[in-house]
Design an enzyme around this catalytic site. Structure first.
Site: not given
Length: 404
Positions: A96, A99, A160, A287
């Site tokens: 993730s 992202k 997320s 992130k």
């Protein structure tokens, strides 16, 4: 955090809940021993040669025990000076953390007035299927319900949310393939040319169901090197610095419907006030990401000594908290050895018997025992052509000129 086995997912959630109740940990307890490393060996200078993937060649510093991750890097966000790297040139699955690139595309199109923060996005059936799949990280999204771009971005970055990332991509470009093209373009603008990008979420292609890319293996997964991921993060932070106002948010309620809200707790345990924050600076992003193939991954950013740093750790073994502990190890190494110093244009740099001058004024992280005296910078090592070799100084953002 993305696809896990049911058992692993439950374990990670328990660890997050437990970590939120921990008292502030003493950072000295997680510093790894490094008796053989020298200060000079931590400064990375890249020369003009390239590896087989087209990256500028640098030098891995320290040993495999320095930072417990398959790949890692620490970079100054503005100058892209590399302060530490380990296997940073090789591509790995990044889960993730992709992202960050998804957000970069959205931010760019908002600035271009192609989207707006208060624009409503209506959830389609395929997106609702993703958003309500218990195997993935999500906030609930109801088919036919509308949500603002801002609320979808917040949920994508704080917890997320995979369905939210999918909804954003489709609202922006209309299809996964067209959004991928935009991701590729932004990555190129950030200086990335060989990343493998298949979707905006970080899952395997097949996990997107009917929205998956056709004529691409269902097992295909985004793969990016640590250095390229740091470049993308730096590009985002330099172009849209306000993103940290989202990523540093500790908690927020997501409006699922008129009668339902979903409480979001930021899963970044290093932001201010969280279990693993730092006293010597403030981490305000960026992130996390986890899949079975990528392991635990984390891209962080924070301000230290009035400079913004970006770090990346990929495929960190162990439990969910270990990605933050290894990131702390990385910060400890860098901040324990280096301090930023401003080098003025024309400053004479002496390396052994050779000399060079700074082509422009810039701020570089130098070993803490480096002293600037009468505009002269003395560095141990040798000059190679018009550039310094690895371990002498940071890569030449200075564009050093050989003195004649």
């Amino acid at each position: 955090m993305n696809r896990h086995s049911w058992k692993k997912r439950l374990q990670s959630l328990v660890l997050v809940l437990l970590s939120l109740n921990l008292s502030l940990l003493g950072l000295s307890s997680i510093v790894l021993a490094d008796s053989e490393a020298t200060e000079e060996s931590m400064v990375v200078a890249q020369d003009s040669s390239s590896d087989s993937n087209g990256h500028q060649s640098g030098q891995n510093v320290g040993t495999s025990q320095d930072v417990g991750a398959k790949a890692a890097i620490a970079m100054d966000a503005k100058t892209r000076q590399i302060l530490y790297q380990k296997n940073a040139q090789k591509r790995y699955p990044v889960a993730s953390t992709i992202k960050i690139l998804t957000l970069a595309v959205i931010e760019k199109d908002i600035q271009a007035h192609k989207l707006s923060w208060d624009q409503k996005v209506t959830i389609s059936h395929p997106v609702a299927v993703m958003a309500n799949d218990w195997r993935f990280s999500n906030v609930p999204l109801n088919e036919g319900e509308s949500y603002t771009i801002k609320s979808l971005v917040d949920s994508m970055m704080l917890v997320s949310a995979d369905g939210s990332a999918e909804a954003l991509a489709l609202a922006d470009a209309g299809s996964v393939a067209k959004f991928n093209a935009k991701m590729q373009q932004v990555a190129k603008e950030a200086g990335v040319t060989d990343a493998k990008i298949y979707n905006m979420i970080g899952l395997e292609n097949g996990d997107l169901g009917t929205l998956r890319l056709k004529n691409v293996s269902k097992n295909a997964e985004n793969q990016i090197s640590a250095v390229d991921l740091a470049k993308i993060a730096s590009w985002l932070l330099n172009h849209y610095p306000d993103v940290v106002n989202i990523t540093k948010t500790a908690q927020e309620d997501f409006p699922v419907s008129d009668s339902q809200t979903y409480h979001m707790q930021n899963i970044n345990l290093m932001i201010k006030g969280a279990a693993l924050d730092r006293a010597d600076g403030e981490i305000d992003g960026l992130k996390t990401g986890t899949t079975d193939s990528a392991g635990n991954c984390f891209v962080s950013t924070g301000t230290f000594n009035n400079r913004r740093l970006v770090t990346v750790v990929l495929n960190v073994p162990g439990d969910f908290n270990n990605q933050f502990q290894q990131t702390n190890n990385l910060y400890n190494r860098v901040l324990g050895r280096f301090a930023p110093q401003t080098i003025k244009k024309g400053a004479l740099i002496k390396v052994g018997q050779k000399k060079a001058r700074a082509a422009k004024t810039t701020t570089l992280w130098l070993p803490k025992d480096t002293k600037l005296e009468k505009k002269t910078i003395k560095i141990k090592g040798t000059l190679k052509g018009s550039k310094l070799t690895p371990n002498d100084m940071p890569q030449v953002a200075l564009k050093l000129k050989q003195k004649r």
